[in-house]
Design a protein around this motif. Structure first.
Motif, PDB file in Angstrom:
ATOM      1  N   THR A  28       0.694  -1.275  -0.416  1.00 18.93           N
ATOM      2  CA  THR A  28      -0.034   0.351  -0.082  1.00 18.93           C
ATOM      3  C   THR A  28       0.766   0.583   0.112  1.00 18.93           C
ATOM      4  O   THR A  28       0.396   2.112   0.316  1.00 18.93           O
ATOM      5  N   VAL A  29       2.088   0.999  -0.032  1.00 17.53           N
ATOM      6  CA  VAL A  29       3.110   2.066  -0.008  1.00 17.53           C
ATOM      7  C   VAL A  29       3.726   2.943  -1.553  1.00 17.53           C
ATOM      8  O   VAL A  29       4.798   1.387  -1.532  1.00 17.53           O
ATOM      9  N   VAL A  30       3.928   3.605  -2.135  1.00 17.23           N
ATOM     10  CA  VAL A  30       4.301   3.275  -2.991  1.00 17.23           C
ATOM     11  C   VAL A  30       4.985   4.906  -3.286  1.00 17.23           C
ATOM     12  O   VAL A  30       5.094   6.128  -3.036  1.00 17.23           O
ATOM     13  N   VAL A  31       6.667   5.021  -3.404  1.00 14.84           N
ATOM     14  CA  VAL A  31       7.509   6.010  -3.175  1.00 14.84           C
ATOM     15  C   VAL A  31       8.054   6.414  -4.894  1.00 14.84           C
ATOM     16  O   VAL A  31       8.487   5.690  -5.328  1.00 14.84           O
ATOM     17  N   PHE A  32       8.471   7.614  -5.067  1.00 13.43           N
ATOM     18  CA  PHE A  32       8.683   8.238  -5.864  1.00 13.43           C
ATOM     19  C   PHE A  32      10.051   8.625  -5.571  1.00 13.43           C
ATOM     20  O   PHE A  32      10.453  10.054  -4.781  1.00 13.43           O
ATOM     21  N   ARG A  33      11.257   7.856  -6.576  1.00 14.75           N
ATOM     22  CA  ARG A  33      11.703   8.452  -6.339  1.00 14.75           C
ATOM     23  C   ARG A  33      12.517   9.426  -7.284  1.00 14.75           C
ATOM     24  O   ARG A  33      12.585   8.712  -8.671  1.00 14.75           O
ATOM     25  N   GLY A  34      12.504  10.659  -8.021  1.00 11.18           N
ATOM     26  CA  GLY A  34      13.725  11.640  -9.134  1.00 11.18           C
ATOM     27  C   GLY A  34      14.157  13.077  -8.600  1.00 11.18           C
ATOM     28  O   GLY A  34      12.742  13.113  -7.721  1.00 11.18           O
ATOM     29  N   GLU A  35      14.187  13.271  -9.414  1.00 11.50           N
ATOM     30  CA  GLU A  35      14.919  14.457  -9.369  1.00 11.50           C
ATOM     31  C   GLU A  35      13.349  16.189  -9.145  1.00 11.50           C
ATOM     32  O   GLU A  35      12.652  14.861  -9.879  1.00 11.50           O
ATOM     33  N   MET A  36      13.983  16.826  -8.838  1.00 12.10           N
ATOM     34  CA  MET A  36      13.091  18.333  -8.459  1.00 12.10           C
ATOM     35  C   MET A  36      12.640  18.208 -10.507  1.00 12.10           C
ATOM     36  O   MET A  36      13.723  18.686 -11.524  1.00 12.10           O
TER      37      MET A  36
END
Length: 139
Positions: A28-36
């Protein structure tokens, strides 16, 4: 297993949103990684829409968490930890009640609270290739 999707326009984001939802497998937890500027909030807007919400999705940079309503009135929580200076700030607003609620939690800037993330998460890496193209890796 990692799935990689390349897109060349924002019109292709719904297929990325569907791929993320399909990869969840009871997580149920989705993390989003990426630059500004990579498009984290824009992608979250597509996921929220795919879940039947008509709510306006904005980055909760100052509020830390926004809540939207999906199908059957289910809550969807959207976090932005960019402004967190100390992990204790996450304790102050009761992150555990959200992350362990069984409801969908979409997390921007998870690097700021890495030690607090549940073990079972979906990770989305967003690479900004140029102005319109992105590469998404869904783990």
């Amino acid at each position: 297993m990692t799935r990689t999707i390349h897109i060349t326009s924002e019109e292709e984001l719904p297929q990325v949103a569907e791929a993320i939802l399909a990869a969840m497998n009871n997580r149920t937890v989705v993390v989003f990684r990426g630059e500004m500027g990579a498009g984290k909030t824009t992608l979250i807007r597509e996921i929220v829409a795919a879940l039947g919400s008509t709510d306006t999705v904005t980055s909760p940079t100052f509020a830390i968490v926004n809540q939207y309503r999906g199908t059957n009135d289910r809550p969807i929580y959207h976090f932005d930890f960019y402004r967190i200076e100390d992990v204790r700030e996450a304790y102050d607003f009761g992150y555990e009640e959200y992350f362990y609620s069984g409801e969908l939690c979409l997390v921007e800037w998870p690097e700021k609270i890495e030690s607090l993330l549940p073990e079972e998460i979906v990770t989305v890496h967003i690479a900004l290739n140029d102005e319109t193209t992105r590469t998404f890796e869904i783990e």
